[in-house]
Enzyme design. Sequence first.
Site, PDB file in Angstrom:
ATOM      1  N   GLY A 199       2.879  -1.214   4.213  1.00 25.21           N
ATOM      2  CA  GLY A 199       2.928   0.202   3.872  1.00 25.21           C
ATOM      3  C   GLY A 199       4.337   0.634   3.490  1.00 25.21           C
ATOM      4  O   GLY A 199       4.809   0.392   2.376  1.00 25.21           O
ATOM      5  N   GLY A 200       5.042   1.244   4.435  1.00 28.48           N
ATOM      6  CA  GLY A 200       6.357   1.842   4.173  1.00 28.48           C
ATOM      7  C   GLY A 200       7.325   0.923   3.449  1.00 28.48           C
ATOM      8  O   GLY A 200       8.033   1.355   2.525  1.00 28.48           O
TER       9      GLY A 200
ATOM     10  N   SER B 234       3.671  -2.290  10.246  1.00 30.95           N
ATOM     11  CA  SER B 234       5.126  -2.360  10.437  1.00 30.95           C
ATOM     12  C   SER B 234       5.741  -3.694  10.016  1.00 30.95           C
ATOM     13  O   SER B 234       6.710  -4.159  10.614  1.00 30.95           O
ATOM     14  CB  SER B 234       5.499  -2.016  11.889  1.00 30.95           C
TER      15      SER B 234
ATOM     16  N   ASN C   1       0.870  -1.175   0.000  1.00 31.32           N
ATOM     17  CA  ASN C   1       0.000   0.000   0.000  1.00 31.32           C
ATOM     18  C   ASN C   1       0.906   1.224   0.000  1.00 31.32           C
ATOM     19  O   ASN C   1       1.526   1.528   1.015  1.00 31.32           O
ATOM     20  CB  ASN C   1      -0.895  -0.028   1.246  1.00 31.32           C
ATOM     21  N   TRP C   2       0.980   1.867  -1.139  1.00 35.72           N
ATOM     22  CA  TRP C   2       1.873   3.032  -1.253  1.00 35.72           C
ATOM     23  C   TRP C   2       1.299   4.281  -0.585  1.00 35.72           C
ATOM     24  O   TRP C   2       1.987   5.286  -0.455  1.00 35.72           O
ATOM     25  CB  TRP C   2       2.181   3.322  -2.736  1.00 35.72           C
ATOM     26  N   LYS C   3       0.019   4.222  -0.201  1.00 34.36           N
ATOM     27  CA  LYS C   3      -0.638   5.386   0.420  1.00 34.36           C
ATOM     28  C   LYS C   3      -0.453   6.610  -0.496  1.00 34.36           C
ATOM     29  O   LYS C   3      -0.436   6.450  -1.716  1.00 34.36           O
ATOM     30  CB  LYS C   3      -0.113   5.599   1.843  1.00 34.36           C
TER      31      LYS C   3
ATOM     32  N   HIS D 197      -9.478   1.448   5.049  1.00 36.46           N
ATOM     33  CA  HIS D 197      -8.195   1.580   5.759  1.00 36.46           C
ATOM     34  C   HIS D 197      -8.399   2.520   6.949  1.00 36.46           C
ATOM     35  O   HIS D 197      -9.165   3.483   6.852  1.00 36.46           O
ATOM     36  CB  HIS D 197      -7.130   2.124   4.806  1.00 36.46           C
TER      37      HIS D 197
ATOM     38  N   GLY E 261       2.811   2.185  10.779  1.00 32.91           N
ATOM     39  CA  GLY E 261       3.801   3.251  10.618  1.00 32.91           C
ATOM     40  C   GLY E 261       4.513   3.615  11.906  1.00 32.91           C
ATOM     41  O   GLY E 261       5.184   4.644  11.983  1.00 32.91           O
TER      42      GLY E 261
ATOM     43  N   GLU F 104      -6.702   4.841   8.006  1.00 30.49           N
ATOM     44  CA  GLU F 104      -6.411   6.246   7.688  1.00 30.49           C
ATOM     45  C   GLU F 104      -7.618   6.906   7.018  1.00 30.49           C
ATOM     46  O   GLU F 104      -7.880   8.091   7.208  1.00 30.49           O
ATOM     47  CB  GLU F 104      -5.147   6.326   6.812  1.00 30.49           C
TER      48      GLU F 104
ATOM     49  N   GLU G 278      -5.228  -4.742  10.528  1.00 25.71           N
ATOM     50  CA  GLU G 278      -4.176  -3.752  10.750  1.00 25.71           C
ATOM     51  C   GLU G 278      -4.448  -3.023  12.067  1.00 25.71           C
ATOM     52  O   GLU G 278      -5.234  -2.065  12.092  1.00 25.71           O
ATOM     53  CB  GLU G 278      -4.152  -2.745   9.604  1.00 25.71           C
TER      54      GLU G 278
HETATM   55  P1  13P Z   1       3.224   0.291   7.596  1.00 21.35           P
HETATM   56  O1  13P Z   1       3.659  -1.026   6.983  1.00 21.35           O
HETATM   57  O2  13P Z   1       3.958   1.459   7.071  1.00 21.35           O
HETATM   58  O3  13P Z   1       3.146   0.199   9.079  1.00 21.35           O
HETATM   59  O4  13P Z   1       1.697   0.514   7.092  1.00 21.35           O
HETATM   60  C1  13P Z   1       0.787  -0.508   7.207  1.00 21.35           C
HETATM   61  C2  13P Z   1      -0.438  -0.142   6.454  1.00 21.35           C
HETATM   62  O5  13P Z   1      -1.166   0.751   6.840  1.00 21.35           O
HETATM   63  C3  13P Z   1      -0.720  -0.864   5.199  1.00 21.35           C
HETATM   64  O6  13P Z   1      -2.004  -0.584   4.729  1.00 21.35           O
END
Ligand code: 13P
Length: 245
Positions: free
Chosen positions: A226-227, A205, A9-11, A93, A166, A95, A160
């Site tokens: 994510g990251g 993470s 997920n590149w957000k 999500h 993050g 977020e 999640e």
């Molecule tokens: P991180 O892997 O950066 O913690 O993010 C997880 C996430 O929100 C994937 O959708």
Amino acid sequence: MRRKLAAGNWKMNGTGDALAELTALLTAQPDPSCDVLVCLPATLLHRAAEAVRGRYLKIGAQDCHAAASGAHTGDISAAMLIDAGASHVILGHSERRADHGETDAQVRAKAGAAQAAGMTPIVCVGETLSQREAARALDVIAEQLSGSLPDDARFVVAYEPVWAIGTGKVATLDQIAEIHAHMRRLLTARYGDAGQPVPLLYGGSVKAANAAEIFAVPDVDGALVGGASLKAADFAPIVAALSAQ
Ligand code: 13P
């Protein structure tokens, strides 16, 4: 047999230059034995789909509107995402639940719209730290699944925990095992055999250093990353760890 899925997920990250990471991933992992998906900002979908055409890598989006079309300025329908090359869409999500006040009912409506258009929704659930500290995690997950999932069992679920996104704080293997077993039981109760193929992803993470131990937890069928999905050098070892399961 449930398919394993490594999803990125590149957000809200990435412009055209970043597409080189997708080709680098294909070079680093030319033939993984799991499904691999990268969910990109809408602006990159079409170019990404062109860049990976004919290869195993699937392209996904990060949200869609619940309506098929109409007066919704700035929104994007599921059919538009498919047209741009997406096969999957992340929905609900944390977020989006936090930034846009998305409710379970809205997530469910979006998931239904995505399925009707021919996409696979990845429905996200997860408790906050205060909910976990109040020993409410299992109830919160049950409520979110009950309210957010569509009736048709063709979807993916991502667990999640909000406090692990993050932050570098990963849920313990016991915490992941408990929630995933709970989700599997709830899916079986609601969908019966139709729920068996639903992959359950862990997110929060995940990185190369912890991926293999997380993938070894029962009822974990992959990850939503994510990251560590932004760079091929970080994501390729995660794909390799799942592929080796
Ligand atoms: P991180 O892997 O950066 O913690 O993010 C997880 C996430 O929100 C994937 O959708």
